[in-house]
Design a protein around this motif. Structure first.
Motif, PDB file in Angstrom:
ATOM      1  N   ALA A 211      46.301  30.243  37.166  1.00 57.31           N
ATOM      2  CA  ALA A 211      45.203  31.013  37.760  1.00 57.31           C
ATOM      3  C   ALA A 211      45.746  32.230  38.497  1.00 57.31           C
ATOM      4  O   ALA A 211      45.199  33.341  38.403  1.00 57.31           O
ATOM      5  N   GLU A 212      46.852  32.030  39.202  1.00 58.77           N
ATOM      6  CA  GLU A 212      47.426  33.109  40.017  1.00 58.77           C
ATOM      7  C   GLU A 212      47.903  34.272  39.144  1.00 58.77           C
ATOM      8  O   GLU A 212      47.561  35.436  39.402  1.00 58.77           O
TER       9      GLU A 212
ATOM     10  N   CYS B 194      47.102  34.855  36.034  1.00 61.64           N
ATOM     11  CA  CYS B 194      45.973  35.414  35.263  1.00 61.64           C
ATOM     12  C   CYS B 194      45.120  36.349  36.124  1.00 61.64           C
ATOM     13  O   CYS B 194      44.620  37.370  35.628  1.00 61.64           O
ATOM     14  N   GLU B 195      44.965  35.998  37.382  1.00 59.69           N
ATOM     15  CA  GLU B 195      44.239  36.892  38.306  1.00 59.69           C
ATOM     16  C   GLU B 195      44.915  38.264  38.349  1.00 59.69           C
ATOM     17  O   GLU B 195      44.263  39.305  38.288  1.00 59.69           O
ATOM     18  N   GLN B 196      46.256  38.225  38.472  1.00 56.70           N
ATOM     19  CA  GLN B 196      47.016  39.478  38.519  1.00 56.70           C
ATOM     20  C   GLN B 196      46.837  40.267  37.215  1.00 56.70           C
ATOM     21  O   GLN B 196      46.633  41.484  37.248  1.00 56.70           O
TER      22      GLN B 196
ATOM     23  N   CYS C   4      42.033  36.733  30.486  1.00 61.73           N
ATOM     24  CA  CYS C   4      42.722  36.234  31.688  1.00 61.73           C
ATOM     25  C   CYS C   4      41.730  36.034  32.842  1.00 61.73           C
ATOM     26  O   CYS C   4      41.907  35.130  33.666  1.00 61.73           O
ATOM     27  N   ARG C   5      40.709  36.860  32.894  1.00 61.74           N
ATOM     28  CA  ARG C   5      39.662  36.703  33.916  1.00 61.74           C
ATOM     29  C   ARG C   5      38.990  35.327  33.763  1.00 61.74           C
ATOM     30  O   ARG C   5      38.859  34.562  34.719  1.00 61.74           O
TER      31      ARG C   5
ATOM     32  N   ALA D  66      44.387  40.074  35.130  1.00 62.15           N
ATOM     33  CA  ALA D  66      42.989  40.512  34.986  1.00 62.15           C
ATOM     34  C   ALA D  66      42.709  41.801  35.736  1.00 62.15           C
ATOM     35  O   ALA D  66      41.878  42.612  35.308  1.00 62.15           O
ATOM     36  N   THR D  67      43.412  42.017  36.842  1.00 62.91           N
ATOM     37  CA  THR D  67      43.161  43.219  37.633  1.00 62.91           C
ATOM     38  C   THR D  67      44.161  44.323  37.312  1.00 62.91           C
ATOM     39  O   THR D  67      43.882  45.498  37.517  1.00 62.91           O
TER      40      THR D  67
ATOM     41  N   ASN E 117      41.101  27.504  37.945  1.00 68.64           N
ATOM     42  CA  ASN E 117      40.765  27.125  39.321  1.00 68.64           C
ATOM     43  C   ASN E 117      39.851  25.898  39.350  1.00 68.64           C
ATOM     44  O   ASN E 117      40.043  24.995  40.164  1.00 68.64           O
TER      45      ASN E 117
ATOM     46  N   ALA F 238      41.519  32.455  34.525  1.00 67.71           N
ATOM     47  CA  ALA F 238      41.738  32.196  35.948  1.00 67.71           C
ATOM     48  C   ALA F 238      40.608  31.327  36.512  1.00 67.71           C
ATOM     49  O   ALA F 238      40.848  30.398  37.292  1.00 67.71           O
ATOM     50  N   ASP F 239      39.391  31.608  36.089  1.00 68.76           N
ATOM     51  CA  ASP F 239      38.238  30.843  36.594  1.00 68.76           C
ATOM     52  C   ASP F 239      38.295  29.379  36.170  1.00 68.76           C
ATOM     53  O   ASP F 239      38.116  28.475  36.993  1.00 68.76           O
TER      54      ASP F 239
END
Lengths: 111, 111, 111, 111
Positions: free
Chosen positions: A101-102, A104-106, A68-69, A108-109, A76, A72-73
């Protein structure tokens, strides 16, 4: 992280992969294909990575956050390129990329 | 049909998928991209179906012959289009497609 | 056939692929894994073919009907096997397979 | 990084994906499937990520190093699990995983 929690992210990745493929084939039918070359290239990379992220999540894998990291990249980057073109398929793809991206960012963290 | 018997066909499908993707991205960098649009489109369809055939065979699936039937068809179509262009990536792709079509034809009738 | 007409079928294939992967990994965590071996095997074959059908349709390919023909067959086989097991993941997978088989049948004859 | 430089790594990823799928379906036919559950799960995750890495590299993508980073990790995990089992399919898979991890590590740091 449960499968149910993965679900929204899987859906966003799958929708993005489909939008990217559709954008790529639509770009190939445009009058000025050369202008769309970078868009097509990013569409293909983004679709491949979105499909991978969706599959890894659907397997409940512990590597989901890492995929997912990257996803997201690339989303974007693809959203930025697609966003430059006014065609409906590009605008729809850019929106699918931004949403993907949004989430996946969530993911990823969060994982 | 044993996994070992699938092996040659899996290898041909995988090599063809890689050649198709490489041909597609190389076409996108050509001066006259528009002339390559149909080639790129067939490359993408062929790569997707080759990947699927390889995966289904690597699972030892009873549906392998059916996938190989479709794979042989798309490989022949892609070989014909790629063969029209003199660039090395197109010629290499056409050759990979022809080889893949041949072994997939055998698989489609043998299983 | 337009991309929009492919859309319902793409969604069914993607949903089925996700349900199959989730069913496979859930089966692997069951007490009696051996009883689920055939289910897992068909889940993996079905997921692979559903992903392929979805990708080929998202590329607007003329080979979509052929993929959907194979997809309908493996979905029916997977639905039958999953339907034998009472677990929620198997029942949900069977339902996703039945729905996917139905729309793929239509696509296979309509295109 | 040129496509030619990607080539060795693509081949290792593809070979590993095929070995993982074959190991998974072979494990499903073992007498004691439950003992193989973790192996099957890792096989599936590893195959999915190897396929993704191979595809992204075959597109000449700038995200290749990131995928190869994740791929090296899952290959090492899969090699460790498969290495615990004496069956030929597990030993062959472990070896494919180790080789793939090694070249992916190099790709991850080289690009």
């Amino acid at each position: 992280m449960s499968y149910q929690k993965f679900r929204e992210c899987i859906d966003a990745c799958v929708a993005c992969a489909v939008a990217c493929n559709y954008c790529a084939t639509s770009c190939l039918q445009e009058e000025d294909v050369k202008m769309m070359a970078k868009c097509i290239q990013l569409d293909l990379e983004c679709a491949a990575i979105c499909r991978a992220a969706a599959e890894v999540m659907s397997l409940g894998s512990g590597y989901s956050a890492h995929l997912c990291r990257v996803c997201a990249d690339v989303c974007n980057a693809c959203a930025e390129e697609c966003g430059k073109h006014h065609m409906e398929h590009c605008q729809a793809c850019a929106e699918a990329c931004r949403k993907c991206a949004e989430v996946c960012e969530q993911m990823a963290t969060a994982v």
